[in-house]
Write a protein that holds these residues in place. Structure first.
Motif: not given
Length: 553
Positions: A236, A244, A247, A252, A257, A259, A261, A263-264, A267, A271-272
């Motif tokens: 990460i 981020i 990642i 993930r 988390l 998929s 990736g 979408q992260w 952020r 929050d993750v």
């Protein structure tokens, strides 16, 4: 330009460095914009100047035509009086000349007296009959000029003459140059400034792109994506604000988390991943082999800092499940124990074979028998004592191997009477506990070997009585300097400063394990020399899960 030349020019432009192309494009666009702006301002000023001159000429011509003295002089055709009147009116005026004629456009006044009595030029047919005012631009008796012509009316509003007032085109051109030359200078300065700004912008792009072309950057991005995806560890990357930036799939997967990736990206890491202190706290410092918990998963994490020209760009964190590390560590620990035991047994076997061979050749059979029985009894006593004191077979096997290793090094490892270890701390596995004891004993062995004045004795005490599991290792070695005790358990700190390959990892790992389970380590001086390391680990982990980062010394 033919199509082939256009294509070759396009290929040449594409071969140029990207920052240079940006500079040339900005320069061409700036030049075109300034040229268009110059044309617009020049045309606007031309129209304004023409209208302004026409307005002044017509106003001045009408003022002269409405002058009572001029009207009376024209009515009586008094050329001498007209000369006097026009001379006075010309004083302080900016027009170039005035010509006055009668109703038939015959000159009554002219700057050149020789032209008086001749017809006026550029007379619009029928204008005097209708009383019209108009403009004429052309070559006249004075030169190329812009003329305003207006009729002269008597008291009965009858046309009795005409006034022609002119501005020479050469004067108008000089006014135009007086405006356009400074404007052109301003445009040249603006163009130079735009060239400088374009070059600075292109240089800034070159620095931001690290001197690479867009194709190279795209290739690096694709390589990074492939590299992230192929790495087995979780990766990460975050920026200085904790957002981020990258990642990989394994990260993930381990963190649970969803998929894909992308979408992260962008952020906030908090929050993750929870807790996120490892990602955001002191991000400018590198960390290695830190034991952390991410989303309830115990991991071994590393943090590398990303910098460019002393500017902090962020950090990249790699981590792997602690269960995998523990399994590997257990395998390595067992292999190491097997190797040490085999090496020890081989040496002892060679020594025993040599001794027995000598005794047998001397026919000392009784001594051979006594020697075999005595050694077997000593080994059995050690095994029995370890079996009674320690229930965990991996820890007992470790201690048996360390006893053999101590004998091989010429040292003596003694278990203090009263040792008892029936239960390990809560959630701590045998591998972690064995790693703590094994590293402490290895350091004690090294310290004893480095101190020729000691008695080569290492004492070990284990106890699970009370609320804590206690580990104490005392040696007769060289001791721990006071200057190192505050930083002894930090990574990279070691008392063996002259030893090759020593990086201070043993005590750091011990501290990591102990700290994780809420324990503490103390370091004291042993008598008469050496050091005493004491480890206290709570049997039951604190309910709030808090762990201290301090180690008392």
């Amino acid at each position: 330009m033919t199509g082939r030349k256009k294509i070759s020019l396009l290929h040449f432009f594409r071969r140029l460095a990207f920052p240079l192309r940006i500079f040339l494009l900005l320069l061409v666009v700036s030049t075109l914009l300034i040229s268009a702006l110059g044309q617009y301002l020049s045309a606007s000023f031309e129209d304004y100047l023409t209208e302004h001159v026409r307005g002044m000429a017509m106003n001045q011509a009408r003022i002269i035509a409405s002058n009572d003295s001029v009207i009376d002089a024209v009515k009586h055709r008094d050329t001498h009086r007209l000369r006097q009147i026009v001379g006075k009116l010309s004083t302080g005026s900016d027009f170039d000349y005035v010509v006055i004629g009668d109703r038939h456009s015959v000159r009554l006044y002219h700057p050149n007296p020789a032209k008086i009595g001749y017809p006026m030029q550029w007379t619009k047919p029928g204008a005097l009959e209708k009383g019209e005012s108009y403009f004429i631009t052309g070559e006249g008796s004075i030169g190329m000029a812009m003329r305003a012509k207006t009729p002269i009316f008597d008291e009965h509003q009858q046309v009795i003459g005409v006034v022609s007032l002119g501005y020479l085109v050469s004067k108008i051109n000089s006014w135009r140059l007086d405006f356009l030359l400074p404007l052109a200078g301003v445009f040249v300065v603006i163009l130079i400034i735009l060239m400088l700004l374009s070059w600075l912008f292109a240089a800034h792009i070159r620095r931001q792109m690290l001197g690479m072309e867009p194709q190279q950057i795209a290739r690096v991005v694709r390589q990074q994506e492939a590299l992230f995806g192929s790495v087995f560890e979780g990766l990460i990357a975050v920026d200085p604000d904790g957002l981020i930036t990258a990642i990989n799939r394994n990260a993930r997967k381990m963190l649970g988390l969803a998929s894909p990736g992308r979408q992260w990206l962008g952020r906030y890491i908090g929050d993750v991943v929870s807790p996120c202190d490892f990602f955001t706290g002191s991000i400018e410092e590198q960390r290695q082999d830190a034991m952390c918990t991410f989303n309830g998963l115990s991991v071994i994490a590393n943090r590398g800092v990303i910098r460019y020209q002393h500017a902090l760009l962020g950090a990249i964190i790699s981590f792997r499940s602690k269960d995998e590390i523990s399994a590997l560590n257990a395998q390595l620990t067992q292999i190491k124990q097997y190797v040490e035991s085999l090496r020890t047994l081989r040496h002892e076997h060679l020594n025993w074979m040599s001794t027995l061979n000598g005794l047998l050749q001397m026919k000392e059979y009784d001594r051979v028998l006594a020697m075999v029985q005595g050694e077997s009894q000593a080994q059995q006593q050690l095994i029995d004592s370890l079996r009674d004191a320690v229930d965990d077979r991996q820890v007992a096997g470790l201690l048996f191997g360390k006893c053999q290793r101590a004998r091989e090094l010429g040292l003596s490892l003694n278990l203090v009477p009263g040792c008892v270890l029936h239960h390990l701390p809560q959630d701590m596995d045998s591998t972690e506990f064995a790693a703590i004891v094994g590293n402490l004993l290895d350091n004690a062995f090294e310290a004893c070997l480095n101190n020729p004045q000691g008695d080569k004795t290492v004492e070990l005490y284990l106890s699970d009585e009370g609320d804590d599991v206690i580990i104490e290792v005392a040696d007769q070695g060289c001791g721990v300097p006071e200057t190192l005790r505050q930083t002894l358990f930090q990574q990279g700190v070691s008392t063996k400063t002259d030893a090759q390959g020593e990086h201070g990892i043993g005590l750091y790992l011990i501290a990591s394990f102990v700290n994780r389970y809420g324990g503490v380590i103390t370091v004291e001086d042993n008598q008469p020399c050496g050091a005493l390391f004491s480890v206290f680990i709570p049997k039951v982990k604190k309910s709030d899960g808090t762990i201290s980062d301090d180690f008392n010394s």
